[in-house]
Motif scaffolding. Structure first.
Motif, short mmCIF file in Angstrom:
data_model
loop_
_atom_site.label_atom_id
_atom_site.label_comp_id
_atom_site.label_asym_id
_atom_site.label_seq_id
_atom_site.Cartn_x
_atom_site.Cartn_y
_atom_site.Cartn_z
N ALA A 60 6.62 11.25 -6.28
CA ALA A 60 6.58 9.76 -6.54
C ALA A 60 8.14 9.10 -6.23
O ALA A 60 7.92 8.07 -5.76
N ALA A 61 9.02 9.74 -6.83
CA ALA A 61 10.42 9.31 -6.67
C ALA A 61 10.82 8.84 -5.15
O ALA A 61 11.22 8.12 -4.53
N ASP A 62 10.54 10.02 -4.41
CA ASP A 62 10.91 9.73 -3.00
C ASP A 62 10.01 8.93 -2.21
O ASP A 62 10.72 8.15 -1.55
N ARG A 63 8.73 8.82 -2.63
CA ARG A 63 8.16 7.88 -1.65
C ARG A 63 8.51 6.67 -2.19
O ARG A 63 8.47 5.46 -1.28
N ALA A 64 8.88 6.20 -3.39
CA ALA A 64 9.29 4.97 -3.65
C ALA A 64 10.71 4.53 -3.12
O ALA A 64 10.95 3.54 -2.47
N PRO B 202 8.96 12.74 -15.61
CA PRO B 202 8.36 11.46 -15.69
C PRO B 202 9.28 10.25 -15.67
O PRO B 202 9.15 9.12 -14.91
N PRO B 203 10.30 10.29 -16.78
CA PRO B 203 11.32 8.95 -16.98
C PRO B 203 11.92 8.78 -15.80
O PRO B 203 12.23 7.80 -15.11
N ASP B 204 12.46 9.94 -14.98
CA ASP B 204 13.18 9.95 -13.62
C ASP B 204 12.32 9.13 -12.63
O ASP B 204 12.76 8.27 -11.91
N SER B 205 11.07 9.73 -12.46
CA SER B 205 10.16 8.76 -11.56
C SER B 205 9.93 7.42 -11.87
O SER B 205 9.88 6.58 -10.93
N ALA B 206 9.74 7.13 -13.33
CA ALA B 206 9.37 5.74 -13.42
C ALA B 206 10.60 4.70 -13.20
O ALA B 206 10.30 3.89 -12.63
N ARG B 207 11.79 5.48 -13.38
CA ARG B 207 12.98 4.48 -13.08
C ARG B 207 13.20 4.35 -11.75
O ARG B 207 13.57 3.20 -11.37
N VAL B 208 13.00 5.33 -10.93
CA VAL B 208 13.24 5.00 -9.42
C VAL B 208 12.14 4.15 -8.82
O VAL B 208 12.64 3.49 -8.10
N ILE B 209 10.93 4.34 -9.42
CA ILE B 209 9.86 3.48 -8.89
C ILE B 209 10.16 2.07 -9.33
O ILE B 209 10.05 0.89 -8.70
N ALA B 210 10.47 1.67 -10.63
CA ALA B 210 11.18 0.43 -11.20
C ALA B 210 12.11 -0.08 -10.34
O ALA B 210 12.08 -1.31 -9.85
N ASP C 51 0.90 -1.16 0.17
CA ASP C 51 0.02 0.07 -0.06
C ASP C 51 0.86 1.36 0.09
O ASP C 51 0.65 2.18 -0.69
N TYR C 52 1.95 1.23 0.71
CA TYR C 52 2.79 2.69 0.81
C TYR C 52 3.43 2.74 -0.60
O TYR C 52 3.69 3.68 -1.02
N PHE C 53 3.97 1.67 -1.05
CA PHE C 53 4.74 1.76 -2.51
C PHE C 53 3.42 2.21 -3.55
O PHE C 53 3.72 2.72 -4.29
N GLU C 54 2.35 1.66 -3.37
CA GLU C 54 1.31 1.86 -4.38
C GLU C 54 0.97 3.59 -4.47
O GLU C 54 0.68 4.31 -5.56
N THR C 55 1.11 4.25 -3.31
CA THR C 55 1.18 5.70 -3.30
C THR C 55 2.19 6.37 -4.18
O THR C 55 1.88 7.26 -4.97
N ALA C 56 3.46 5.82 -4.44
CA ALA C 56 4.35 6.32 -5.16
C ALA C 56 3.66 6.09 -6.76
O ALA C 56 4.12 7.08 -7.39
N ARG C 57 3.33 4.89 -7.02
CA ARG C 57 2.76 4.84 -8.44
C ARG C 57 1.69 5.82 -8.60
O ARG C 57 1.57 6.36 -9.77
N LYS C 58 0.68 6.01 -7.60
CA LYS C 58 -0.37 7.01 -8.00
C LYS C 58 0.34 8.63 -8.23
O LYS C 58 -0.19 9.21 -8.99
N LEU C 59 1.35 8.80 -7.06
CA LEU C 59 1.94 10.12 -7.42
C LEU C 59 2.32 10.44 -8.77
O LEU C 59 2.20 11.29 -9.45
N HIS C 60 3.35 9.16 -9.24
CA HIS C 60 3.70 9.36 -10.60
C HIS C 60 2.48 9.57 -11.66
O HIS C 60 2.96 10.30 -12.51
N ILE C 61 1.52 9.01 -11.50
CA ILE C 61 0.23 9.14 -12.55
C ILE C 61 -0.25 10.29 -12.41
O ILE C 61 -0.42 11.02 -13.44
N TYR C 62 -0.50 10.81 -11.28
CA TYR C 62 -1.37 12.01 -11.06
C TYR C 62 -0.05 13.46 -11.37
O TYR C 62 -0.34 14.49 -11.18
N GLY C 63 1.17 12.79 -11.64
CA GLY C 63 2.10 13.93 -12.01
C GLY C 63 1.62 14.27 -13.63
O GLY C 63 1.94 15.61 -14.07
#
Length: 179
Positions: free
Chosen positions: A80-84, A158-166, A58-70
């Protein structure tokens, strides 16, 4: 603070829509529907394993939501990157608690070690791939510490955020990999 209308709140950020499959586009932007699909597809393969505790997922999912709502607030990509990165620390502490309960059931739990110590512990216990270099683990700790103790307002694309999340999803998933 300026009070915005719903239409203003749901208008896509031009900076986010300027990123497409081939990177930053300086001469055009994606149409709204394509931008929404693209931003979601960037992190579509970052699911966490079902055996990971729901609190961590659930905590991690918030990072993904933040990325999308970017899509609507560009600065959310940095959050999103910070949360991940924070999710990595949360996952490491939770995995350490589980390990302590299994291997030292009669010892009091106490406070979890630092992030660097937890990363070293996880690698030494074989929970993290031996292919992960000590340098990359140190970089993970440094990035997380920078996020936790900022001295400037960070911006992420967005690519930075996606990379940190991945990267974070991969690390968290390794912690609960089948032995």
């Amino acid at each position: 603070m300026e009070i915005k209308t719903l239409a203003e709140l749901t208008r896509l950020e031009r900076w986010t829509t300027a990123f497409g499959p081939h990177g930053l586009m300086t001469d055009r932007v994606l149409k709204d529907e394509f931008a929404a699909e693209f931003v979601q597809k960037m992190i579509a393969d970052t699911d966490l394993r079902p055996q990971i505790p729901s609190e961590v997922r659930d905590y991690f999912e918030t990072a993904r939501k933040l990325h999308i709502y970017g899509l609507f607030v560009y600065e959310f990509h940095a959050l999103a990157a910070d949360r991940a990165l924070f999710a990595c620390g949360f996952a490491l502490r939770e995995r350490y608690r589980q390990w302590m309960a299994q291997t030292h059931p009669h010892e009091p739990a106490g406070r979890a070690p630092t992030l660097r110590a937890l990363l070293t512990w996880a690698k030494s216990e074989g929970l993290l791939s031996s292919a992960r270099s000590d340098r990359s683990l140190a970089a993970t700790a440094d990035l997380r510490n920078f996020a936790a103790h900022p001295d400037m307002n960070a911006v992420a694309t967005p690519p930075d955020s996606a990379r940190v999340i991945a990267d974070s999803a991969a690390l968290i998933n390794e912690l609960w990999s089948p032995a």
